[in-house]
Design a protein around this motif. Structure first.
Motif, PDB file in Angstrom:
ATOM      1  N   ASN A 292       0.829  -1.205   0.000  1.00 49.63           N
ATOM      2  CA  ASN A 292       0.000   0.000   0.000  1.00 49.63           C
ATOM      3  C   ASN A 292       0.865   1.257   0.000  1.00 49.63           C
ATOM      4  O   ASN A 292       2.075   1.209   0.249  1.00 49.63           O
ATOM      5  CB  ASN A 292      -0.901   0.012   1.240  1.00 49.63           C
ATOM      6  CG  ASN A 292      -1.858  -1.157   1.260  1.00 49.63           C
ATOM      7  OD1 ASN A 292      -2.333  -1.589   0.211  1.00 49.63           O
ATOM      8  ND2 ASN A 292      -2.153  -1.662   2.456  1.00 49.63           N
ATOM      9  N   ARG A 293       0.226   2.358  -0.247  1.00 47.79           N
ATOM     10  CA  ARG A 293       0.919   3.642  -0.129  1.00 47.79           C
ATOM     11  C   ARG A 293       1.275   3.896   1.326  1.00 47.79           C
ATOM     12  O   ARG A 293       0.530   3.532   2.238  1.00 47.79           O
ATOM     13  CB  ARG A 293       0.022   4.772  -0.638  1.00 47.79           C
ATOM     14  CG  ARG A 293      -0.241   4.744  -2.124  1.00 47.79           C
ATOM     15  CD  ARG A 293      -1.142   5.903  -2.525  1.00 47.79           C
ATOM     16  NE  ARG A 293      -2.402   5.903  -1.780  1.00 47.79           N
ATOM     17  CZ  ARG A 293      -3.215   6.943  -1.700  1.00 47.79           C
ATOM     18  NH1 ARG A 293      -2.887   8.084  -2.300  1.00 47.79           N
ATOM     19  NH2 ARG A 293      -4.327   6.865  -1.015  1.00 47.79           N
ATOM     20  N   SER A 294       2.420   4.500   1.525  1.00 48.88           N
ATOM     21  CA  SER A 294       2.805   4.870   2.890  1.00 48.88           C
ATOM     22  C   SER A 294       2.015   6.098   3.322  1.00 48.88           C
ATOM     23  O   SER A 294       1.373   6.766   2.496  1.00 48.88           O
ATOM     24  CB  SER A 294       4.304   5.170   2.942  1.00 48.88           C
ATOM     25  OG  SER A 294       4.592   6.320   2.145  1.00 48.88           O
TER      26      SER A 294
ATOM     27  N   MET B 184      -2.811   7.047  -7.437  1.00 49.70           N
ATOM     28  CA  MET B 184      -3.028   5.614  -7.271  1.00 49.70           C
ATOM     29  C   MET B 184      -2.412   4.817  -8.420  1.00 49.70           C
ATOM     30  O   MET B 184      -1.900   3.712  -8.223  1.00 49.70           O
ATOM     31  CB  MET B 184      -4.527   5.302  -7.187  1.00 49.70           C
ATOM     32  CG  MET B 184      -5.116   5.551  -5.822  1.00 49.70           C
ATOM     33  SD  MET B 184      -4.510   4.351  -4.645  1.00 49.70           S
ATOM     34  CE  MET B 184      -5.451   4.863  -3.211  1.00 49.70           C
ATOM     35  N   ILE B 185      -2.503   5.339  -9.609  1.00 51.32           N
ATOM     36  CA  ILE B 185      -1.934   4.643 -10.763  1.00 51.32           C
ATOM     37  C   ILE B 185      -0.419   4.500 -10.580  1.00 51.32           C
ATOM     38  O   ILE B 185       0.161   3.432 -10.818  1.00 51.32           O
ATOM     39  CB  ILE B 185      -2.243   5.396 -12.079  1.00 51.32           C
ATOM     40  CG1 ILE B 185      -3.769   5.596 -12.235  1.00 51.32           C
ATOM     41  CG2 ILE B 185      -1.670   4.634 -13.267  1.00 51.32           C
ATOM     42  CD1 ILE B 185      -4.559   4.306 -12.250  1.00 51.32           C
ATOM     43  N   ALA B 186       0.197   5.574 -10.123  1.00 48.07           N
ATOM     44  CA  ALA B 186       1.644   5.529  -9.870  1.00 48.07           C
ATOM     45  C   ALA B 186       1.956   4.549  -8.741  1.00 48.07           C
ATOM     46  O   ALA B 186       2.962   3.820  -8.796  1.00 48.07           O
ATOM     47  CB  ALA B 186       2.146   6.922  -9.508  1.00 48.07           C
ATOM     48  N   ALA B 187       1.061   4.510  -7.737  1.00 45.82           N
ATOM     49  CA  ALA B 187       1.270   3.593  -6.616  1.00 45.82           C
ATOM     50  C   ALA B 187       1.178   2.139  -7.082  1.00 45.82           C
ATOM     51  O   ALA B 187       1.933   1.270  -6.618  1.00 45.82           O
ATOM     52  CB  ALA B 187       0.237   3.865  -5.534  1.00 45.82           C
ATOM     53  N   ARG B 188       0.290   1.846  -8.019  1.00 49.01           N
ATOM     54  CA  ARG B 188       0.165   0.473  -8.530  1.00 49.01           C
ATOM     55  C   ARG B 188       1.423   0.073  -9.310  1.00 49.01           C
ATOM     56  O   ARG B 188       1.900  -1.063  -9.211  1.00 49.01           O
ATOM     57  CB  ARG B 188      -1.056   0.359  -9.452  1.00 49.01           C
ATOM     58  CG  ARG B 188      -2.386   0.332  -8.722  1.00 49.01           C
ATOM     59  CD  ARG B 188      -3.526   0.201  -9.722  1.00 49.01           C
ATOM     60  NE  ARG B 188      -4.812   0.179  -9.048  1.00 49.01           N
ATOM     61  CZ  ARG B 188      -5.973   0.118  -9.696  1.00 49.01           C
ATOM     62  NH1 ARG B 188      -5.990   0.109 -11.029  1.00 49.01           N
ATOM     63  NH2 ARG B 188      -7.110   0.086  -9.021  1.00 49.01           N
ATOM     64  N   ILE B 189       1.961   1.037 -10.072  1.00 51.88           N
ATOM     65  CA  ILE B 189       3.192   0.757 -10.830  1.00 51.88           C
ATOM     66  C   ILE B 189       4.333   0.449  -9.867  1.00 51.88           C
ATOM     67  O   ILE B 189       5.094  -0.511 -10.059  1.00 51.88           O
ATOM     68  CB  ILE B 189       3.541   1.958 -11.738  1.00 51.88           C
ATOM     69  CG1 ILE B 189       2.459   2.131 -12.822  1.00 51.88           C
ATOM     70  CG2 ILE B 189       4.918   1.781 -12.364  1.00 51.88           C
ATOM     71  CD1 ILE B 189       2.605   3.397 -13.638  1.00 51.88           C
ATOM     72  N   ARG B 190       4.452   1.228  -8.827  1.00 50.06           N
ATOM     73  CA  ARG B 190       5.504   1.009  -7.825  1.00 50.06           C
ATOM     74  C   ARG B 190       5.312  -0.342  -7.138  1.00 50.06           C
ATOM     75  O   ARG B 190       6.296  -1.031  -6.820  1.00 50.06           O
ATOM     76  CB  ARG B 190       5.500   2.137  -6.795  1.00 50.06           C
ATOM     77  CG  ARG B 190       6.134   3.419  -7.310  1.00 50.06           C
ATOM     78  CD  ARG B 190       5.895   4.590  -6.390  1.00 50.06           C
ATOM     79  NE  ARG B 190       6.275   4.304  -5.014  1.00 50.06           N
ATOM     80  CZ  ARG B 190       6.112   5.176  -4.005  1.00 50.06           C
ATOM     81  NH1 ARG B 190       5.579   6.374  -4.252  1.00 50.06           N
ATOM     82  NH2 ARG B 190       6.475   4.865  -2.789  1.00 50.06           N
TER      83      ARG B 190
END
Length: 609
Positions: free
Chosen positions: A241-243, A253-259
């Motif tokens: 999950n995002r910190s 969120m899209i960037a978080a899924r890529i990470r």
């Protein structure tokens, strides 16, 4: 297959709109038969972050303590084309494109039901999200499990939340999504502990491991993800999950899924598992599984709907129709119920129902027996005959036949018939009243309205009393008629005590001897017997005409006449239905509407195929 999830979404919305939340009640529930995915986890397990990752949006309230205090039914709908929006079922026709406002509305709607006292409620909030970036899926976000009550919460909050979660996940149609943080011992996981209680074999539990990136250095979650630490029927899924820092910076969120994908692909321990890790895989896997479960449950749901619909229709029919609001409608309702009662009453008299045969028993048995028991012998004893004959002669003895003496003897005998005649009238009256009681009990519509039931009973009894009085008057008149005019032909046919020469055998001085008096008594007895035979037929006819026939034709005529003059308030008092019955009917009607709409939705999906 997407239609199936959409179907269940519609059915769930209908359940909530029509008061079916799956809680224990005397009403059949559709909610419990619908497959659903319940998201379970302890506070700070990352449950909210998992849901937001699946959706791809920040939309859930955040804060310390218990934030989720009502079940949130989250229905994800994949749409073509750009644009994302959300809709709440309690705010029809209002679209939210700003998901910060969605978060605020969830908090506000929670407070509307629970107040600001941090209490919890089992009534769900329905949120539908439409986006090209989601899969078709329905999730139920439940309050986070906690071990202690915070300030402002009752001490029972821990058990209250556990009981609520239990009430959802214990149902066999519920798929459990158990959220556990990887940086805590799995043996202490609240989600695993409570899911194990209702699903000990892990047949309907999906394990989700969060905070894998926050584990201590030198440790990993491979044993858990490969099912060696705790085996479930379905593979464990890890998510990153995002910190909190990412959340504070509003990281996309899209960037978080890529990470997240990069994390699993770059860490050596997780490379071989990367294809089945991450929130995207979780959403697709849950959607596919939910579709297959729904498909397998549809026949059972249809069977439940058919059975429940029949049961609800039967009970609604038993409870009767709701009361009309206007005076005309009320009057019509009362008249219809009275006609139903009147029809049942006639069926008892006509032999279609039991009871009417008792009237024939009075005429064929009781009344004739009572006539036979009349002791005419006392009236016609030698001493009484002589007494009445001599009294009737007065100062001058009769010349040929003691006519006045005959009349007095006959009258004294016939008067005693009045007793059995009145008894027959009263016996039939009692039977007619008993049949009123029966008809009242058998008229189901009258059970709705206690006051109307009493009024109809009272009106029927008063009518029967009037008919009894008239019948008694006419019946006694028949006896009086027989007393007032004797049948002359009877006496003309009697043998005359005359010798061939034409002279009386007895002189005027010895006509009071025993033989002569005995002959008079015998003649009177024969005449009285003839009259009894006549009255045995005519009195039942009079009773039937004055009581039975009128009861069939006009039992409630006086009541109907009075009804026409009553005002709306008075009519309303007659229709004073039990409030519990009214409430029960309303709930049944609402639930029946749910089942009919559910059947229509299922039929629509079937036709679409």
């Amino acid at each position: 297959m997407e239609n199936l999830i959409s179907l269940v979404n519609k059915l769930q919305r209908a359940c909530t709109a029509l008061g079916d939340h799956g809680e224990e009640s005397a009403l059949p529930t559709l909610w419990d038969s619908l497959p659903a995915i319940a998201v379970v986890g302890g506070q700070s397990s990352g449950k909210s972050s998992v849901l937001e990752s699946v959706v791809g949006k920040d939309f859930l309230p955040r804060g310390s303590g218990i934030v989720t205090r009502r079940p949130l039914v989250l229905q994800l709908n994949r749409i073509d084309g750009p644009g994302e929006y959300a809709e709440f079922m309690h705010l029809k026709k209002k679209r939210f494109t700003d998901f910060a406002l969605v978060r605020k509305e969830i908090a506000d709607e929670t407070d509307r039901a629970t107040g600001r006292t941090k209490q919890i409620s089992t009534v769900p909030i329905y949120l539908s999200i439409y986006s090209p970036n989601v899969v078709n899926l329905t999730l139920i976000d439940l309050p986070g499990l906690t071990k202690v009550a915070v300030e402002g919460q009752p001490d029972s909050i821990v058990h209250d939340i556990e009981n609520m979660v239990h009430s959802f996940i214990e149902k066999p149609n519920c798929i459990i999504l158990a959220i556990s943080p990887a940086n805590q011992d799995l043996a202490t996981s609240d989600a695993i502990k409570i899911s194990r209680e209702v699903d000990p074999k892990g047949e309907r539990t999906f394990g989700v491991l969060t905070k894998i990136d926050l584990m201590d250095k030198g440790t990993d979650a491979v044993d858990i993800l490969e099912g060696r630490s705790y085996r479930l029927q379905y593979p464990w899924i890890g998510v990153v999950n995002r910190s909190q820092q990412d959340i504070n910076k509003n990281v996309d969120m899209i960037a978080a899924r890529i990470r997240e994908r990069e994390y699993f692909a770059s860490i050596p321990e997780y490379k071989q598992l990367a294809h089945r890790m991450g929130s995207e895989h979780l959403a697709k896997m849950l959607s596919k599984h939910l579709e297959s479960v729904i498909k397998s449950r549809i026949p059972g749901i249809q069977s439940l709907i058919t059975k429940a619909t029949a049961e609800l229709e039967t009970e609604l029919c038993r409870l009767g129709k709701p009361i009309a609001a206007d005076a005309g409608g009320k009057l019509y309702t009362i008249m219809e119920i009275c006609r139903m009662f009147d029809s049942i009453y006639k069926e008892h008299l006509d032999g279609m129902r039991s009871g009417g045969e008792k009237i024939y028993y009075v005429f064929d048995n009781q009344f004739p027996v009572a006539l036979k028991r009349l002791q005419f012998e006392k009236h016609l004893a030698m001493e009484n005959v002589k007494k009445l004959i001599t009294q009737a002669d007065g100062y001058q003895p009769h010349l040929i036949a003691p006519e006045q003496g005959y009349r007095r003897l006959i009258e004294s005998c016939l008067v005693s018939i009045k007793g059995p005649a009145e008894a027959a009238v009263d016996a039939v009256h009692a039977i007619l009243k008993e049949l009123v009681h029966r008809a009242i009990k058998e008229t189901h519509e009258l059970k709705q309205f206690p006051t109307l039931r009493v009024e109809v009973s009272s009106a029927a009894f008063k009518a029967l009393d009037r008919m009894r009085d008239e019948s008694k008057k006419n019946t006694l008149m028949l006896v009086d008629m027989e007393c007032s005019y004797l049948t002359v032909d009877f006496f003309r046919k009697l043998p005359q005590d005359v010798e061939k020469g034409g002279s009386p055998t007895q002189s005027i001085f010895d006509r009071y001897n025993d033989s002569y008096l005995r002959r008079i008594g015998t003649n009177v007895q024969a005449y009285v017997n003839m009259v009894c035979s006549t009255l045995r037929n005519s009195i039942p006819k009079s009773i039937v005409y004055c009581q039975v026939r009128k009861a069939k034709r006009s039992l409630l005529d006086h009541f109907f006449t009075e009804l026409g003059a009553r005002e709306t308030k008075q009519l309303s008092k007659l229709l004073d239905e039990d409030p519990d019955v009214m409430e029960r009917r309303a709930k049944l009607a609402q639930r029946l509407e749910l089942y009919r709409s559910a059947q229509a939705e299922i039929d629509a999906v079937a036709w679409a195929k």
